[in-house]
Scaffold this motif. Sequence first.
Motif, PDB file in Angstrom:
ATOM      1  N   LYS A  87     -38.325   2.743   8.110  1.00 47.61           N
ATOM      2  CA  LYS A  87     -39.500   3.624   7.990  1.00 47.61           C
ATOM      3  C   LYS A  87     -39.710   4.422   9.274  1.00 47.61           C
ATOM      4  O   LYS A  87     -40.081   5.573   9.252  1.00 47.61           O
ATOM      5  N   ARG A  88     -39.429   3.736  10.388  1.00 43.42           N
ATOM      6  CA  ARG A  88     -39.598   4.419  11.669  1.00 43.42           C
ATOM      7  C   ARG A  88     -38.357   5.233  12.027  1.00 43.42           C
ATOM      8  O   ARG A  88     -38.446   6.286  12.638  1.00 43.42           O
ATOM      9  N   GLY A  89     -37.175   4.757  11.650  1.00 45.53           N
ATOM     10  CA  GLY A  89     -35.931   5.372  12.115  1.00 45.53           C
ATOM     11  C   GLY A  89     -35.480   6.587  11.325  1.00 45.53           C
ATOM     12  O   GLY A  89     -34.823   7.484  11.857  1.00 45.53           O
ATOM     13  N   GLU A  90     -35.791   6.598  10.012  1.00 48.11           N
ATOM     14  CA  GLU A  90     -35.288   7.697   9.168  1.00 48.11           C
ATOM     15  C   GLU A  90     -36.283   8.856   9.153  1.00 48.11           C
ATOM     16  O   GLU A  90     -37.501   8.627   9.252  1.00 48.11           O
ATOM     17  N   LYS A  91     -35.839   9.998   9.009  1.00 53.00           N
ATOM     18  CA  LYS A  91     -34.486  10.447   8.819  1.00 53.00           C
ATOM     19  C   LYS A  91     -33.799  10.549  10.179  1.00 53.00           C
ATOM     20  O   LYS A  91     -34.302  11.184  11.098  1.00 53.00           O
ATOM     21  N   ARG A  92     -32.645   9.920  10.280  1.00 49.78           N
ATOM     22  CA  ARG A  92     -31.954   9.892  11.572  1.00 49.78           C
ATOM     23  C   ARG A  92     -31.334  11.254  11.886  1.00 49.78           C
ATOM     24  O   ARG A  92     -30.873  11.952  10.964  1.00 49.78           O
ATOM     25  N   ALA A  93     -31.301  11.573  13.149  1.00 50.04           N
ATOM     26  CA  ALA A  93     -30.676  12.837  13.576  1.00 50.04           C
ATOM     27  C   ALA A  93     -30.482  12.776  15.079  1.00 50.04           C
ATOM     28  O   ALA A  93     -31.275  12.139  15.784  1.00 50.04           O
ATOM     29  N   ALA A 122     -42.145  16.480  18.002  1.00 48.12           N
ATOM     30  CA  ALA A 122     -41.483  17.580  17.287  1.00 48.12           C
ATOM     31  C   ALA A 122     -40.542  17.040  16.209  1.00 48.12           C
ATOM     32  O   ALA A 122     -40.443  17.596  15.114  1.00 48.12           O
ATOM     33  N   ARG A 123     -39.860  15.954  16.544  1.00 49.51           N
ATOM     34  CA  ARG A 123     -38.959  15.324  15.559  1.00 49.51           C
ATOM     35  C   ARG A 123     -39.756  14.880  14.339  1.00 49.51           C
ATOM     36  O   ARG A 123     -39.356  15.124  13.195  1.00 49.51           O
ATOM     37  N   HIS A 124     -40.848  14.165  14.600  1.00 52.97           N
ATOM     38  CA  HIS A 124     -41.642  13.636  13.478  1.00 52.97           C
ATOM     39  C   HIS A 124     -42.190  14.779  12.629  1.00 52.97           C
ATOM     40  O   HIS A 124     -42.210  14.692  11.402  1.00 52.97           O
ATOM     41  N   ALA A 125     -42.611  15.866  13.316  1.00 55.51           N
ATOM     42  CA  ALA A 125     -43.142  17.030  12.578  1.00 55.51           C
ATOM     43  C   ALA A 125     -42.050  17.639  11.699  1.00 55.51           C
ATOM     44  O   ALA A 125     -42.328  18.152  10.607  1.00 55.51           O
ATOM     45  N   ALA A 126     -40.782  17.526  12.162  1.00 50.07           N
ATOM     46  CA  ALA A 126     -39.672  18.086  11.389  1.00 50.07           C
ATOM     47  C   ALA A 126     -39.133  17.089  10.361  1.00 50.07           C
ATOM     48  O   ALA A 126     -38.080  17.320   9.756  1.00 50.07           O
ATOM     49  N   GLY A 127     -39.833  15.942  10.215  1.00 45.95           N
ATOM     50  CA  GLY A 127     -39.412  14.941   9.213  1.00 45.95           C
ATOM     51  C   GLY A 127     -38.301  14.035   9.713  1.00 45.95           C
ATOM     52  O   GLY A 127     -37.657  13.337   8.924  1.00 45.95           O
ATOM     53  N   GLN A 128     -38.041  14.054  11.026  1.00 41.79           N
ATOM     54  CA  GLN A 128     -37.003  13.181  11.575  1.00 41.79           C
ATOM     55  C   GLN A 128     -37.635  11.911  12.153  1.00 41.79           C
ATOM     56  O   GLN A 128     -38.783  11.939  12.609  1.00 41.79           O
ATOM     57  N   GLY A 129     -36.846  10.830  12.106  1.00 41.61           N
ATOM     58  CA  GLY A 129     -37.353   9.554  12.619  1.00 41.61           C
ATOM     59  C   GLY A 129     -36.886   9.300  14.042  1.00 41.61           C
ATOM     60  O   GLY A 129     -36.348  10.195  14.711  1.00 41.61           O
ATOM     61  N   ASP A 130     -37.051   8.032  14.490  1.00 45.09           N
ATOM     62  CA  ASP A 130     -36.718   7.696  15.883  1.00 45.09           C
ATOM     63  C   ASP A 130     -35.235   7.394  16.087  1.00 45.09           C
ATOM     64  O   ASP A 130     -34.790   7.264  17.237  1.00 45.09           O
ATOM     65  N   CYS A 131     -34.468   7.187  15.009  1.00 46.61           N
ATOM     66  CA  CYS A 131     -33.027   6.911  15.193  1.00 46.61           C
ATOM     67  C   CYS A 131     -32.335   8.194  15.598  1.00 46.61           C
ATOM     68  O   CYS A 131     -32.361   9.189  14.861  1.00 46.61           O
ATOM     69  N   VAL A 132     -31.699   8.146  16.789  1.00 46.74           N
ATOM     70  CA  VAL A 132     -31.064   9.358  17.301  1.00 46.74           C
ATOM     71  C   VAL A 132     -29.577   9.421  16.921  1.00 46.74           C
ATOM     72  O   VAL A 132     -28.825  10.216  17.488  1.00 46.74           O
ATOM     73  N   ALA A 133     -29.204   8.563  15.957  1.00 43.26           N
ATOM     74  CA  ALA A 133     -27.836   8.594  15.394  1.00 43.26           C
ATOM     75  C   ALA A 133     -26.761   8.494  16.472  1.00 43.26           C
ATOM     76  O   ALA A 133     -25.726   9.158  16.388  1.00 43.26           O
ATOM     77  N   CYS A 134     -27.007   7.632  17.461  1.00 45.50           N
ATOM     78  CA  CYS A 134     -26.036   7.495  18.554  1.00 45.50           C
ATOM     79  C   CYS A 134     -24.926   6.502  18.212  1.00 45.50           C
ATOM     80  O   CYS A 134     -23.926   6.431  18.914  1.00 45.50           O
ATOM     81  N   SER A 135     -25.145   5.677  17.174  1.00 47.85           N
ATOM     82  CA  SER A 135     -24.180   4.660  16.722  1.00 47.85           C
ATOM     83  C   SER A 135     -23.930   3.546  17.741  1.00 47.85           C
ATOM     84  O   SER A 135     -22.977   2.786  17.600  1.00 47.85           O
ATOM     85  N   ARG A 136     -24.767   3.417  18.750  1.00 51.70           N
ATOM     86  CA  ARG A 136     -24.593   2.322  19.717  1.00 51.70           C
ATOM     87  C   ARG A 136     -24.698   0.961  19.009  1.00 51.70           C
ATOM     88  O   ARG A 136     -23.988   0.032  19.327  1.00 51.70           O
ATOM     89  N   CYS A 137     -25.614   0.881  18.032  1.00 52.93           N
ATOM     90  CA  CYS A 137     -25.805  -0.393  17.323  1.00 52.93           C
ATOM     91  C   CYS A 137     -24.547  -0.778  16.542  1.00 52.93           C
ATOM     92  O   CYS A 137     -24.267  -1.967  16.355  1.00 52.93           O
ATOM     93  N   VAL A 138     -23.798   0.228  16.091  1.00 51.99           N
ATOM     94  CA  VAL A 138     -22.581  -0.051  15.317  1.00 51.99           C
ATOM     95  C   VAL A 138     -21.449  -0.445  16.253  1.00 51.99           C
ATOM     96  O   VAL A 138     -20.697  -1.381  15.980  1.00 51.99           O
ATOM     97  N   THR A 139     -21.361   0.239  17.393  1.00 50.10           N
ATOM     98  CA  THR A 139     -20.216  -0.005  18.276  1.00 50.10           C
ATOM     99  C   THR A 139     -20.277  -1.356  18.995  1.00 50.10           C
ATOM    100  O   THR A 139     -19.260  -1.837  19.474  1.00 50.10           O
ATOM    101  N   VAL A 140     -21.457  -1.981  19.053  1.00 45.81           N
ATOM    102  CA  VAL A 140     -21.532  -3.302  19.710  1.00 45.81           C
ATOM    103  C   VAL A 140     -21.403  -4.443  18.705  1.00 45.81           C
ATOM    104  O   VAL A 140     -21.297  -5.607  19.101  1.00 45.81           O
TER     105      VAL A 140
END
Length: 465
Positions: free
Chosen positions: A240-246, A256-274
């Motif tokens: 709910k907080r992270g999407e829409k990721r960008a 500005a992100r939230h106003a544009a409908g973007q969430g807090d996930c910055v799509a860095c993929s750090r969580c995947v790479t670890v």
Amino acid sequence: MSDFRDHIATADQRGRRKWVYPRKVAGRFFQRRTWFSWLLLFIMLSGPFVVINGNPLLMMNIGERKFVVLGQVFWPQDMIVFALALLLFAVSILVFTTAFGRLWCGWACPQTVMMEMVFRKIEYAIEGDADSQRRLNHSPLTAQKFTRKLLKHGIFFALSFVVGNVLLSYIIGWRELYQIVTDPPARHLTGLGFMTAFSLLFYGIFARFREQACTFICPYGRLQSLLVDDSTILVAYDHKRGEKRAPLRRGQTFAARHAAGQGDCVACSRCVTVCPTGIDIRNGVQMECVQCTACIDACDSVMDKVGAPRGLIRYASVNGIERGERLRITPRLAAYCAVLLALGTVLAFMLFTRSDLDTTVLRAPGSLFQQMPDGHFSNLYTVRVVNKTSREMPVELRLESPAGSLQVMAGGSITVAPGALSENSILIELEPSAMKSGTTPVVIGVFSGGKKLETIKTAFIGPRN
Ligand code: SF4
Ligand code: SF4
């Protein structure tokens, strides 16, 4: 994005293994897990040498059917207690998993502790972080690559040998293991065979099989889908907080992100790479997740950098994320707890009332009563005494009621070796005045070292009036 449903993260579309190169992780959870793993490793490695009441802390000698838990010896005669303890263990896993998911896997499972806190760290020290490991593996064989691989696998095998021997000492005891190591090899071919097999097995697991042990072999991960529900606390991504990721654009604010409908996930993929199992936690609860918290630390460090609050990935339940609910006692969890409590009470009662001896008294097959010259009547019995301790026990049988005499035949006394069964005959004599017509109830006290351990009731056969 949804192709994670079609195949597991460590296999490609054709089912071939995809090697996982998890990046080094640092953070508050990793720090706590490191401290906790040192404690667990100390307990694991020192366990076989800890002695309580002359017995090891834990021993599972399947060959000799001897089991020791916290210094208490359990023999095959204690199978009911042992089975109940196993049932209690299974139910406590159900309760714990329903409430906290695979917390055990991430923090305390020996496979995770050894893999992530020992073998993985050695690999980082020799081959570097994920990118240099990948480069090294794809580079042509040179003297430097050969030396690094030889060093790594040499250390891996030496550690696997240690782990295999520790496991063996939990099975047969460290004294027996010492005997195997110091005696001529020909005298312990089976023991040496197990030692080699365990070493190769652990080397195979930690050098090659790795996360596959958790995703393919371990049944606990598969049970997860049956046990977790929307109230279970898991390592979870707050969609709910992270999407829409960008990706975060230079100078872009979160407002500005939230106003544009973007969430807090910055799509860095750090969580995947670890992730040591190669999954993307943002896809939701997955069977492969061992709850190791690496993605929490990775995401927290990203949130710190971009100036957003930590906890985009955190310990939370689906209901917690969706509705802000905290851990709730669901009817299912309450039912598991009730069963756990009942089993625990029965087990505690059995342990507290457990005797060091297990005695049975049966009338000798085919024998009737006899009348002695002095008018007394006698019955012959067979007595079986099992010594459940690890020390020799002298046993004394006393006739407690009615008045009469009890005599142990052949030798006159009973001494039972540790863990052994002793079979003897006893003769009980009663005066006619103490007897009832036909059958008279008889009570025998079983003593050792002057202490009464058991009371046995049996019947004395006499003439009918
Ligand atoms: S680490 Fe956090 S911000 Fe980066 S992709 Fe994962 S969830 Fe998104
Ligand atoms: S998803 Fe996160 S918690 Fe689960 S295994 Fe991967 S890194 Fe560990």
